[in-house]
Motif scaffolding. Structure first.
Motif, PDB file in Angstrom:
ATOM      1  N   ASP A 122      25.409   7.991  18.952  1.00 46.07           N
ATOM      2  CA  ASP A 122      26.626   8.782  19.177  1.00 46.07           C
ATOM      3  C   ASP A 122      27.141   9.374  17.870  1.00 46.07           C
ATOM      4  O   ASP A 122      27.593  10.530  17.834  1.00 46.07           O
ATOM      5  CB  ASP A 122      27.707   7.907  19.813  1.00 46.07           C
ATOM      6  N   GLU A 123      27.085   8.589  16.788  1.00 40.57           N
ATOM      7  CA  GLU A 123      27.529   9.101  15.492  1.00 40.57           C
ATOM      8  C   GLU A 123      26.642  10.247  15.018  1.00 40.57           C
ATOM      9  O   GLU A 123      27.134  11.276  14.523  1.00 40.57           O
ATOM     10  CB  GLU A 123      27.529   7.971  14.459  1.00 40.57           C
ATOM     11  N   ASP A 124      25.336  10.086  15.176  1.00 41.66           N
ATOM     12  CA  ASP A 124      24.417  11.148  14.756  1.00 41.66           C
ATOM     13  C   ASP A 124      24.570  12.386  15.636  1.00 41.66           C
ATOM     14  O   ASP A 124      24.435  13.514  15.153  1.00 41.66           O
ATOM     15  CB  ASP A 124      22.975  10.644  14.799  1.00 41.66           C
ATOM     16  N   THR A 125      24.849  12.177  16.923  1.00 42.19           N
ATOM     17  CA  THR A 125      25.065  13.316  17.814  1.00 42.19           C
ATOM     18  C   THR A 125      26.262  14.136  17.374  1.00 42.19           C
ATOM     19  O   THR A 125      26.205  15.376  17.323  1.00 42.19           O
ATOM     20  CB  THR A 125      25.273  12.837  19.257  1.00 42.19           C
ATOM     21  N   ALA A 126      27.360  13.444  17.034  1.00 40.54           N
ATOM     22  CA  ALA A 126      28.548  14.151  16.566  1.00 40.54           C
ATOM     23  C   ALA A 126      28.271  14.888  15.264  1.00 40.54           C
ATOM     24  O   ALA A 126      28.747  16.015  15.055  1.00 40.54           O
ATOM     25  CB  ALA A 126      29.701  13.164  16.384  1.00 40.54           C
ATOM     26  N   ARG A 127      27.488  14.274  14.381  1.00 39.42           N
ATOM     27  CA  ARG A 127      27.176  14.911  13.101  1.00 39.42           C
ATOM     28  C   ARG A 127      26.254  16.113  13.304  1.00 39.42           C
ATOM     29  O   ARG A 127      26.450  17.164  12.666  1.00 39.42           O
ATOM     30  CB  ARG A 127      26.533  13.888  12.165  1.00 39.42           C
ATOM     31  N   ILE A 128      25.275  16.000  14.191  1.00 40.34           N
ATOM     32  CA  ILE A 128      24.345  17.094  14.437  1.00 40.34           C
ATOM     33  C   ILE A 128      25.056  18.283  15.077  1.00 40.34           C
ATOM     34  O   ILE A 128      24.749  19.441  14.778  1.00 40.34           O
ATOM     35  CB  ILE A 128      23.184  16.609  15.333  1.00 40.34           C
ATOM     36  N   GLU A 129      26.010  18.005  15.950  1.00 35.41           N
ATOM     37  CA  GLU A 129      26.686  19.071  16.686  1.00 35.41           C
ATOM     38  C   GLU A 129      27.891  19.643  15.957  1.00 35.41           C
ATOM     39  O   GLU A 129      28.571  20.515  16.510  1.00 35.41           O
ATOM     40  CB  GLU A 129      27.105  18.554  18.063  1.00 35.41           C
ATOM     41  N   SER A 130      28.157  19.188  14.757  1.00 39.12           N
ATOM     42  CA  SER A 130      29.290  19.726  14.007  1.00 39.12           C
ATOM     43  C   SER A 130      29.062  21.202  13.700  1.00 39.12           C
ATOM     44  O   SER A 130      27.962  21.621  13.363  1.00 39.12           O
ATOM     45  CB  SER A 130      29.469  18.954  12.690  1.00 39.12           C
ATOM     46  N   GLY A 131      30.107  21.992  13.841  1.00 37.37           N
ATOM     47  CA  GLY A 131      30.023  23.425  13.587  1.00 37.37           C
ATOM     48  C   GLY A 131      29.742  24.252  14.822  1.00 37.37           C
ATOM     49  O   GLY A 131      30.007  25.462  14.823  1.00 37.37           O
ATOM     50  N   LEU A 132      29.222  23.635  15.880  1.00 38.92           N
ATOM     51  CA  LEU A 132      28.922  24.397  17.083  1.00 38.92           C
ATOM     52  C   LEU A 132      30.191  24.904  17.764  1.00 38.92           C
ATOM     53  O   LEU A 132      30.185  25.968  18.385  1.00 38.92           O
ATOM     54  CB  LEU A 132      28.114  23.540  18.066  1.00 38.92           C
ATOM     55  N   THR A 133      31.276  24.144  17.646  1.00 35.69           N
ATOM     56  CA  THR A 133      32.540  24.589  18.237  1.00 35.69           C
ATOM     57  C   THR A 133      33.016  25.878  17.592  1.00 35.69           C
ATOM     58  O   THR A 133      33.530  26.775  18.273  1.00 35.69           O
ATOM     59  CB  THR A 133      33.609  23.497  18.086  1.00 35.69           C
ATOM     60  N   VAL A 134      32.843  25.982  16.273  1.00 38.19           N
ATOM     61  CA  VAL A 134      33.243  27.206  15.568  1.00 38.19           C
ATOM     62  C   VAL A 134      32.412  28.386  16.052  1.00 38.19           C
ATOM     63  O   VAL A 134      32.939  29.473  16.340  1.00 38.19           O
ATOM     64  CB  VAL A 134      33.094  27.024  14.046  1.00 38.19           C
ATOM     65  N   LEU A 135      31.095  28.193  16.161  1.00 36.28           N
ATOM     66  CA  LEU A 135      30.233  29.284  16.620  1.00 36.28           C
ATOM     67  C   LEU A 135      30.572  29.696  18.045  1.00 36.28           C
ATOM     68  O   LEU A 135      30.600  30.903  18.364  1.00 36.28           O
ATOM     69  CB  LEU A 135      28.770  28.857  16.531  1.00 36.28           C
ATOM     70  N   ALA A 136      30.824  28.724  18.909  1.00 34.05           N
ATOM     71  CA  ALA A 136      31.176  29.051  20.293  1.00 34.05           C
ATOM     72  C   ALA A 136      32.511  29.781  20.361  1.00 34.05           C
ATOM     73  O   ALA A 136      32.669  30.736  21.144  1.00 34.05           O
ATOM     74  CB  ALA A 136      31.238  27.770  21.127  1.00 34.05           C
ATOM     75  N   SER A 137      33.472  29.350  19.543  1.00 34.13           N
ATOM     76  CA  SER A 137      34.790  29.996  19.542  1.00 34.13           C
ATOM     77  C   SER A 137      34.702  31.430  19.046  1.00 34.13           C
ATOM     78  O   SER A 137      35.300  32.345  19.623  1.00 34.13           O
ATOM     79  CB  SER A 137      35.768  29.190  18.682  1.00 34.13           C
TER      80      SER A 137
END
Length: 245
Positions: A122-137
């Motif tokens: 779960d920790e690695d998933t959150a780290r890997i997916e960081s920044g995707l929210t900015v791109l989607a926004s």
């Protein structure tokens, strides 16, 4: 001034009002953020992929879990697979030494190991997916920001035409061209963000799928122990569950 220059981007910036300039600044900030995440995440993805392949080769060619632990102590975990292996080995060792002395170890060593590995994933998933929210926004809002700039530019142009009382082609072409520039800028910001988001989501899905399969193999290896041949010498570790995940 050259008429071609007066209806270009330079002419638009020179003649637009404060709201128009603010919209341009917002679009510029969105574009900079988008390309920052594209470059950093793409570079990090390539580096992590090479490191993961190197670690997995080392892991499955190791003679025992103790050898893997020694390797990880010497080479600090620097990607999700080695990070998971290190914490799983530590959790397994902790469970063997302390048993169920604490609440987090209730349910048996296998359950404790499963929870520890899931927490790391779960920790690695959150780290890997960081920044995707900015791109989607950015991908979803940049066209509307550009559209707002277009509407504002058209409104501003109509007000000026109404005040001057002239609606000839030479009076309309400039304002309409300036308005369309806003639409083009909004799309120019949004398209790279959307494409990068889709590419990173797919890449992350593959990484997490491989990590989940490795977690099944790692769990089997840690719960069954290292393989030993008939002569008593430790054998190289092999994937315990093929095609897992």
């Amino acid at each position: 001034m050259d008429p071609a220059q007066s209806i270009g981007i330079a002419g638009f910036v020179a003649h637009t009002d404060g709201i128009g300039k603010a919209i341009l600044v917002v679009l510029l900030a969105m574009s900079l953020a988008t390309w920052y995440f594209i470059l950093t995440k793409a570079t990090n993805l390539l580096v992590q992929r090479r490191r993961a392949a190197r670690f997995l080769q080392t892991f499955w060619n190791a003679p025992s879990i103790a050898a893997v632990e020694a390797h990880l102590e010497e080479h600090h975990p620097d990607e999700p697979f080695s990070h998971l292996a290190w914490h799983a080995i530590i959790a397994s060792r902790h469970s063997r030494r302390h048993g169920a002395e604490k609440l987090d170890a209730t349910g048996g060593s296998a359950e404790f190991l499963t929870r520890s590995m899931r927490r790391v994933i779960d920790e690695d998933t959150a780290r890997i997916e960081s920044g995707l929210t900015v791109l989607a926004s950015v991908g979803s809002t940049a066209p509307f920001v550009g559209l707002f700039g277009t509407v504002w530019a058209v409104y501003h142009a109509l007000v000026n035409i109404g005040l001057s009382g002239q609606g000839t082609l030479d009076k309309v072409a400039g304002p309409v061209g300036e308005a369309l520039i806003m639409t083009a800028l909004g799309l120019a910001v949004a398209v790279p963000a959307v494409l990068a988001y889709n590419a990173f989501v797919r890449s992350n899905r593959l990484v997490l799928s491989g990590l989940d399969a490795f977690a099944h193999d790692l769990f089997a290896v840690l719960t069954t122990g290292s393989h030993v041949n008939e002569a008593g010498a430790p054998m190289a570790l092999k994937p315990a569950v093929k095609g897992a995940g």
